[in-house]
Design an enzyme around this catalytic site. Structure first.
Site, PDB file in Angstrom:
ATOM      1  CD  GLU A 229      -1.814   2.297   1.619  1.00  0.00           C
ATOM      2  OE1 GLU A 229      -1.534   3.181   0.773  1.00  0.00           O
ATOM      3  OE2 GLU A 229      -1.838   2.504   2.831  1.00  0.00           O
ATOM      4  CB  CYS A 263      -1.597   6.921   1.512  1.00  0.00           C
ATOM      5  SG  CYS A 263      -2.627   5.812   2.478  1.00  0.00           S
TER       6      CYS A 263
END
Length: 452
Positions: A229, A263
């Site tokens: 990720e 993010c």
């Protein structure tokens, strides 16, 4: 250097000093992990669930303590730090309640007398985790993987070493067997050795594109699975029929949460057609109401960035964008790690604010003449984590959502991670999924049983 220091970002005060583990200590942890897996993998879901619920209770009881530790180590506003612990509690309880169903045998009719698919744990999983959500990042991998019967090894970011050790202690306090969850206090130079070790069976990483590429290469050579990720440059597309005021409020909330260090923060605001002026004014109004400062002050909305180098990088990205033709509408002052929430307008392809992952409280507005151009601008990026669309026409928004190249699209809502649905991205944002039933299957042996 055998030690490193933890620094409070708001004042640059040294708050703790830690010692790196040597090879002998690392080897001992790995062996302990292997021993633990032999027993833990044989436990029932009822046993695992009871312990996971106990762990949730420990987190709840120590929430205030953990929140203060988080704020001291990486600067998160303390009320956000408390909310992060609540999210971890919810994640633990979710998997305690649902893991058994997620991993239940599945009948697979065939020419056999009986054939089915069964799901079994693989062993020790190494997690390389970042500092920005130091508790949640850990629990969103640990809760499902440990409920599946795996054991966990955590290599956390050095600046949140105190959090990493507190999490290990929480597992022990909840009653978990020794070795089921361990924190490894190791520097980057030890990572390759750990990944290559026969005891480690997989690696999950949340972090930068650069780190993900390096870890994937090492693990790939060792024939070990990875879940990555990585970065994101999420868009908020505001269509002409959107609720402008609400879209602006939620977009700013998404961009500025955790001082913009997320993010999945909304980083590129794309306005369509005539929405530009009204949305820009609404966003600027929302940003003007934010208060940057002491993260322990209840009136503060935006704490410091986690490290000086991160604040300096953000400032440089802003300056480069201004040189390239962007306009600074508000904010942008930096003092140490403290960066005033800012808004750039007239942002175009090729500018740092468009092309890079901007990890801090800096929003960018990008103009699109049509919906088609907005989709093109959204997809014209190496990242593909998540996105948001604002429109009163839900049917049209869903059609457009399927055209966006990302792992998730939220319509008239803020992008977030949640145990109930899968989380992850495509392109340079990584691969694999965390959370939901998809996440728990990432480090599982999906085995066929055939009875002739």
């Amino acid at each position: 250097m055998n030690t490193f220091k933890s620094i409070y970002p708001y004042t640059q005060e040294v708050i703790a000093e830690y010692e790196w583990m040597d090879n002998k200590t690392i080897e001992g942890c790995l062996e302990k992990s292997a021993r633990a897996f032999k027993q833990w993998s044989k436990t029932s879901f009822a046993e695992r669930s009871a312990l996971m619920m106990r762990l949730a209770d420990v987190l709840t009881a120590r929430k205030d303590e953990y929140a203060v530790l988080t704020t001291r180590e990486m600067g998160k506003v303390v009320k956000e730090a408390k909310a992060e612990i609540d999210k971890c509690v919810a994640g633990c309880r979710y998997y305690a309640e649902h893991a058994e169903q997620f991993l239940k045998d599945i009948d697979q009719p065939s020419d056999a007398a009986k054939s089915y698919v069964t799901f079994q744990p693989v062993g020790a999983v190494l997690a390389i985790m970042p500092w920005n959500f130091p508790f949640w990042q850990v629990f969103r991998f640990a809760a499902p993987y440990i409920m599946a019967g795996n054991v966990a090894l955590l290599k956390h970011a050095p600046n949140v070493c105190g959090v990493a050790l507190a999490i290990q202690q929480a597992f022990m306090e909840a009653g978990y067997p020794e070795g089921v969850f361990q924190t490894l206090i190791v520097d980057v130079d030890k990572t390759e050795y750990i990944i290559n070790h026969t005891i480690v069976h997989g690696v999950t990483l949340t972090g930068s594109e650069l780190a993900g590429g390096k870890v994937a290469a090492i693990a790939g050579k060792a024939i070990k699975k990875t879940v990555l990720e990585l970065g994101g440059s999420d868009v908020v597309i505001v269509l002409e029929d959107a609720d402008i005021e609400k879209a602006a409020k939620v977009a700013v909330q998404s961009r500025m949460l955790n001082a913009g260090q997320s993010c999945i923060a909304a980083k590129r605001f794309i306005t369509v057609g005539k929405t530009k002026d009204a949305f820009t004014a609404a966003v600027q109004k929302e940003i003007a109401q934010l208060k940057q400062g002491d993260p322990f002050n209840e009136t503060t909305t935006t704490g410091p960035l986690a490290r000086i180098d991160l604040a300096e990088k953000l400032e440089q990205q802003m300056r480069d964008s201004l040189i390239a033709g962007a306009h600074l509408a508000i904010g942008g002052d930096r003092h140490g790690c403290n960066f005033t929430p800012a808004l750039l307008t007239n942002v175009k392809n090729g500018m740092a604010a468009f092309e890079s992952e901007v990890f801090g409280p800096l929003a960018s507005i990008i103009d699109a003449a049509t919906e088609e151009q907005a989709i093109h601008l959204a997809n014209d990026h190496r990242y593909g984590l998540c996105a948001a669309i604002w429109s009163r026409d839900i049917e049209k928004a869903q059609v457009l959502a399927k055209q966006i190249e990302s792992g998730g699209v939220f319509i008239n809502a803020m992008v977030k991670s949640d145990p109930r649905y899968p989380f992850g991205g495509i392109k340079k944002s990584g691969y694999g999924r965390e959370l939901s039933h998809f996440g728990i299957h990432e480090f599982i042996n999906i085995k066929t049983i055939y009875v002739g």
